[in-house]
Design an enzyme around this catalytic site. Structure first.
Site, PDB file in Angstrom:
ATOM      1  N   THR A  96       0.875  -1.172   0.000  1.00  0.00           N
ATOM      2  CA  THR A  96       0.000   0.000   0.000  1.00  0.00           C
ATOM      3  C   THR A  96       0.913   1.223   0.000  1.00  0.00           C
ATOM      4  OG1 THR A  96      -1.837  -1.093   1.124  1.00  0.00           O
ATOM      5  CG2 THR A  96      -1.730   1.307   1.291  1.00  0.00           C
ATOM      6  N   LYS A 171      -7.543   1.582  -2.806  1.00  0.00           N
ATOM      7  CA  LYS A 171      -7.184   1.212  -1.423  1.00  0.00           C
ATOM      8  C   LYS A 171      -7.393   2.408  -0.490  1.00  0.00           C
ATOM      9  CE  LYS A 171      -5.510  -1.293   1.979  1.00  0.00           C
ATOM     10  NZ  LYS A 171      -4.202  -1.934   2.107  1.00  0.00           N
ATOM     11  N   LYS A 239       0.181   5.416   8.349  1.00  0.00           N
ATOM     12  CA  LYS A 239       0.905   5.472   7.080  1.00  0.00           C
ATOM     13  C   LYS A 239      -0.096   5.589   5.919  1.00  0.00           C
ATOM     14  CE  LYS A 239       1.862   2.241   4.293  1.00  0.00           C
ATOM     15  NZ  LYS A 239       2.205   0.991   3.616  1.00  0.00           N
TER      16      LYS A 239
END
Lengths: 288, 288
Positions: A96, A171, A239
């Protein structure tokens, strides 16, 4: 098929294993070599000393590492995968990361006759172990058609979302939804406890209706019990939210709730919860 | 059984109808008499000119009106239901109101030998029409046991949550969850649109995993299309959030996200969206 897998973390380790079980010839690379050796002992295959060496001769190279800089280094850096890959090979990045790094690496790969697909996953460690990940990809349709059946070894749903970067953007959509659902659930369950309502019983009742969510069905009881030593860690969520925020500052999307939840996660890090599950948002409300 | 139903709004009208269809003898009261007459024309039964008159001789009196003050007036006010009810009868209030008013009316009823259950519902107009509401109740177990089978006429899930007020508190838990889910979905879908991602396709992919919710499955496509002329109105949601906030100020629960979302709904009212569905939160992000 001859494959390489770079990055044997919580996700990559079992994913690469599924590729061996599906009958492929897999060479792995991991920054900490001992973990690569353990993987070889468990699954067979081979370990290489650099990403470039692992990628040599592979038809498809998979990658699943930590963040944008890790991705850049193991793919396009010195002794990175691109240096070992043969023309026509495809790199699929399951990290990701930002859509920007995906576009940057796709351009760098194209200059060497290589294809690049960004393919972040959802489903967590359990999904990786059980081979039931959701994989959202960005890139060329041709490259996608050549890799999708291979990814079926660990992907239950494998979808091409659009041009390179689209997997990462999808995502981000996923993570923004989760931020709202988990914070709502945390406020609701803390409210239930303070109001003297049996939280688990309330969830049984309301999960039949418009308040229902995967998080409600899978995280309520652990939230009510104050158990957070599992799941998707607060550090990882921060993150991911940072990636969403950076992208939003480019595309103009306002993320007021997501930004608020990010501040809450920062406070959880400050009380030692960096590795707690994302559902630990309730802890801030219980012990303000 | 001899029943009364007070309040023939969007919810009460079909709920009272289900009671007739289940074979009960139902007398209704509605502030606007024409709507009570229409109901009698459609279902049979009788209309009374005051709540007290409707409640006369009834074994159970149901109520579904607007807010705390409406509840107080039709139940405990002049010519309210309590004035007509026979000793031993039970009042079930389906209004979403405060837990405080439930406790107040339970005490007032007990002084006259009457039982009171708070029983807010979820499932919306469709749930009322189809007879598939979720009903969360607070009050005595004895009274609950005597009314639960009657409520099965319009309730798919009928649960006693605890002492009087517990139904209302559970409904608040429900609404707090929804606030978080809808705001997360709104930020995510607006982000998708600005990032050039097909929002419906993204929802197809991510609704298989940890971001899934009832709101995602039932409201995404209308949110993406900007259709808000249906569903649960912003005005009603603000009324419910105000109840949550008042209760939270008593029990000490922090509701930072819920408070933020309430501000967003206030802005939607300001742009003429008082009757829009709660999913209209996305409009603020699309047209800030």
């Amino acid at each position: 098929m001859k494959l390489a897998f770079i990055g044997l973390g919580v996700m990559g380790y079992p994913m690469a294993g599924h590729l061996v079980r599906a009958g492929h010839d897999v060479t792995v690379y991991n920054r900490t070599a001992a973990r690569a050796d353990a993987w070889v002992s468990e699954y067979g295959g081979r370990a290489a000393v650099t990403p470039a060496a692992a990628a040599e001769g592979a038809d498809i190279v998979f990658c699943c590492v930590g963040n944008d800089n890790d991705v850049r280094q193991v793919i396009a850096g010195e002794n990175g995968a691109f240096q070992g890959m043969k023309p026509g090979a495809i790199l699929v990045d399951h990290t990701t990361a930002s859509a920007d790094v995906a576009r940057e690496l796709a351009a760098a790969g194209a200059a060497h006759g290589l294809s690049f697909l960004d393919g972040p996953v959802s489903g967590g460690e359990a999904g990786a172990v059980n081979g039931k990940l959701t994989i959202m990809l960005g890139g060329d349709e041709d490259a996608f058609d050549r890799v999708k059946d291979v990814m079926a070894a660990y992907g239950r749903a494998v979808t091409l979302m659009g041009p390179v970067g689209s997997g990462q953007l999808t995502k981000m959509v996923n993570q923004i939804c989760i931020a709202g659902v988990v914070q709502g659930l945390a406020e609701a369950l803390n409210f239930a406890q303070r109001a003297g309502i049996d939280g688990n019983k309330a969830v049984d009742v309301i999960s039949k209706g418009a308040a229902q969510s995967w998080q409600m069905e899978n995280r309520s009881s652990t939230m009510l019990a104050g158990k957070f030593d599992f799941g998707f860690a607060v550090d990882w969520m921060r993150k991911d939210i940072a990636i969403c925020m950076a992208e939003a500052s480019r595309n103009g999307a306002a993320l007021p709730m997501t930004g608020l939840v990010d501040q809450f996660y920062e406070r959880i890090q400050g009380r030692g919860g960096s590795r707690w599950d994302t559902s630990s948002l309730i802890d801030l409300l219980q012990r303000p």
